[in-house]
Design a protein around this motif. Sequence first.
Motif, short mmCIF file in Angstrom:
data_model
loop_
_atom_site.label_atom_id
_atom_site.label_comp_id
_atom_site.label_asym_id
_atom_site.label_seq_id
_atom_site.Cartn_x
_atom_site.Cartn_y
_atom_site.Cartn_z
N ILE A 84 -6.35 52.76 38.39
CA ILE A 84 -7.38 51.74 38.54
C ILE A 84 -7.25 50.65 37.48
CG2 ILE A 84 -9.12 52.82 37.07
CD1 ILE A 84 -11.22 52.01 39.17
N PHE A 85 -6.47 50.92 36.43
CA PHE A 85 -6.25 49.91 35.39
C PHE A 85 -5.52 48.68 35.92
CE2 PHE A 85 -6.88 51.80 30.94
CZ PHE A 85 -7.92 52.59 31.37
N LEU A 95 -4.10 39.80 24.42
CA LEU A 95 -4.75 40.46 23.29
C LEU A 95 -6.00 41.22 23.71
CD1 LEU A 95 -4.39 37.70 20.53
CD2 LEU A 95 -3.12 39.85 20.71
N VAL A 96 -6.79 40.63 24.60
CA VAL A 96 -8.01 41.29 25.06
C VAL A 96 -7.68 42.58 25.79
CG1 VAL A 96 -9.91 41.13 26.72
CG2 VAL A 96 -9.45 39.22 25.18
N PHE A 97 -6.69 42.54 26.69
CA PHE A 97 -6.35 43.74 27.45
C PHE A 97 -5.57 44.74 26.61
CE2 PHE A 97 -7.59 41.07 31.01
CZ PHE A 97 -8.28 41.98 31.79
N LEU A 98 -4.85 44.28 25.61
CA LEU A 98 -4.19 45.18 24.67
C LEU A 98 -5.23 45.99 23.91
CD1 LEU A 98 -1.38 45.98 23.40
CD2 LEU A 98 -1.92 44.33 21.60
N LYS A 99 -6.31 45.33 23.49
CA LYS A 99 -7.39 46.03 22.79
C LYS A 99 -8.02 47.08 23.70
CE LYS A 99 -11.68 44.77 22.60
NZ LYS A 99 -12.97 44.07 22.37
N ILE A 100 -8.30 46.70 24.94
CA ILE A 100 -8.93 47.63 25.88
C ILE A 100 -8.03 48.83 26.14
CG2 ILE A 100 -9.70 47.91 28.27
CD1 ILE A 100 -10.66 44.98 28.14
N GLY A 101 -6.74 48.58 26.37
CA GLY A 101 -5.80 49.67 26.62
C GLY A 101 -5.62 50.59 25.44
N GLY A 116 -6.41 55.43 27.33
CA GLY A 116 -5.57 54.93 28.41
C GLY A 116 -5.71 55.74 29.69
N PRO A 117 -5.04 55.29 30.75
CA PRO A 117 -5.13 55.97 32.06
C PRO A 117 -4.35 57.28 32.05
CG PRO A 117 -3.58 54.14 32.18
CD PRO A 117 -4.19 54.08 30.81
N ASN A 118 -5.04 58.40 32.26
CA ASN A 118 -4.43 59.73 32.10
C ASN A 118 -3.26 59.97 33.04
OD1 ASN A 118 -6.34 60.25 30.19
ND2 ASN A 118 -7.61 61.55 31.47
N SER A 119 -3.42 59.62 34.31
CA SER A 119 -2.34 59.92 35.27
C SER A 119 -1.10 59.08 34.98
CB SER A 119 -2.82 59.70 36.70
OG SER A 119 -3.31 58.40 36.89
N THR A 120 -1.30 57.84 34.56
CA THR A 120 -0.16 56.99 34.19
C THR A 120 0.56 57.57 32.98
OG1 THR A 120 -1.32 55.04 35.02
CG2 THR A 120 0.56 54.65 33.57
N VAL A 135 0.59 43.82 31.30
CA VAL A 135 1.40 44.32 30.17
C VAL A 135 0.48 44.75 29.03
CG1 VAL A 135 3.10 43.70 28.42
CG2 VAL A 135 3.42 42.94 30.78
N GLY A 136 -0.56 43.97 28.77
CA GLY A 136 -1.46 44.27 27.66
C GLY A 136 -2.17 45.59 27.82
N ILE A 137 -2.69 45.88 29.02
CA ILE A 137 -3.50 47.09 29.19
C ILE A 137 -2.65 48.36 29.28
CG2 ILE A 137 -3.66 47.18 31.73
CD1 ILE A 137 -6.74 47.65 31.25
N PHE A 138 -1.38 48.24 29.76
CA PHE A 138 -0.54 49.43 29.91
C PHE A 138 0.39 49.67 28.72
CE2 PHE A 138 -1.51 48.84 34.50
CZ PHE A 138 -1.96 50.12 34.77
N LEU A 139 0.68 48.66 27.93
CA LEU A 139 1.61 48.82 26.81
C LEU A 139 1.19 49.92 25.83
CD1 LEU A 139 4.19 47.81 25.42
CD2 LEU A 139 2.79 46.09 24.24
#
Length: 374
Positions: free
Chosen positions: A260-261, A210-216, A58-62, A282-286
Amino acid sequence: MNPQLIDIAKVFLKLGTIAFGGPAAHIAMMDEEIVNKRQWISREKLLDLLGVTNLIPGPNSTELAIHIGYEKAGWKGLVIAGCSFIIPAVAIVWILAIIYVRYQNVPSAEWLLYGIKPVVIAIIIQALWKLGKKAAKDTPTTIGGVLATLGFFFGFDEVIILLTVGLGVMIYKNFPKKNIQGLFLLPFSGLFAQTNVNLIFSPNEINIFLVFLKIGSILYGGGYVLLAFLQRDLVENYQWLTSQQLLDAIAIGQLTPGPIFTTATFVGYLVAGNLGAICATVGIFLPSFSFVLLINPWVDKIRNSKFASGFLDGVNTASLGLMAGVTYTLIRTSVIDVFTCILTIVTAVIVFRYQVNSAWLVLGGALLGFIVTN
């Protein structure tokens, strides 16, 4: 609302609005706002939280913002800090996505980054100096930081660098002991990075989520790694986007403040409109919220363990070594002429000698960039 939560929201909304320059700049601004100005946590604690965030996807700064919120006000602070840091960038990217869909063009704002990037470089250098004095606490950690920087320039994987330096410092500090048993926080989720879904998804809201949940859940690294994941899944496998649309999405993510996410917001809107933007975001940040909620309670236990503490010391100094490498790369792409060189030097003098709010410095850089380029 609880005054403490209001304070958290104000701080991270501001940071999310002015935090140009990527994770290194975000961390520098958090150090200034959270440690220097408000003393919410110590610099040692900030380094520990940073070290832990580097070991999870995941995004380190977040994730660092989410950790700080949790430290300050529990799970409510976690939610408020994370959302406040993300929302400004999401809103800006969303608006740009709407404009892009209408005109099929990325708005030009070179003047903005032209003036802001040199200012951000100076802010990062100050943070590296302050954090480095705490992280490089002895010979093993100092050597570890230098080796991490060299590893960055030789192109080694960031996670491998962190684990190698962390284990090296831990073993060196505890070498005389037998039966070494430490608490290691290993990025096992990275093992799933090779897992690929071969199904052809239609671009509906559930599948976008689902796709962005996997990536996150599995993504380590920065924007270029995100680009590779999105290229493979959205362009090649699912054919939701063209390569040009993806490059434009990444450009928007780099142009705007915050993580950047938020590129996910842009992509989600392109694929399925407003609901797509929401589901992708929501998917990529959850996963970041979930990882921090699970891991934060263990940070102090890790620090109190002799072996795990040595490992964390190594990871901390390796994190700053990588940050130094990123800073050098940013300097090469941002300090490109006499004006940007002078602006970087002047800003560095200001941040080292005077307690000037970084928001004013960023705004000043943007204004000077506009004046010089117009």
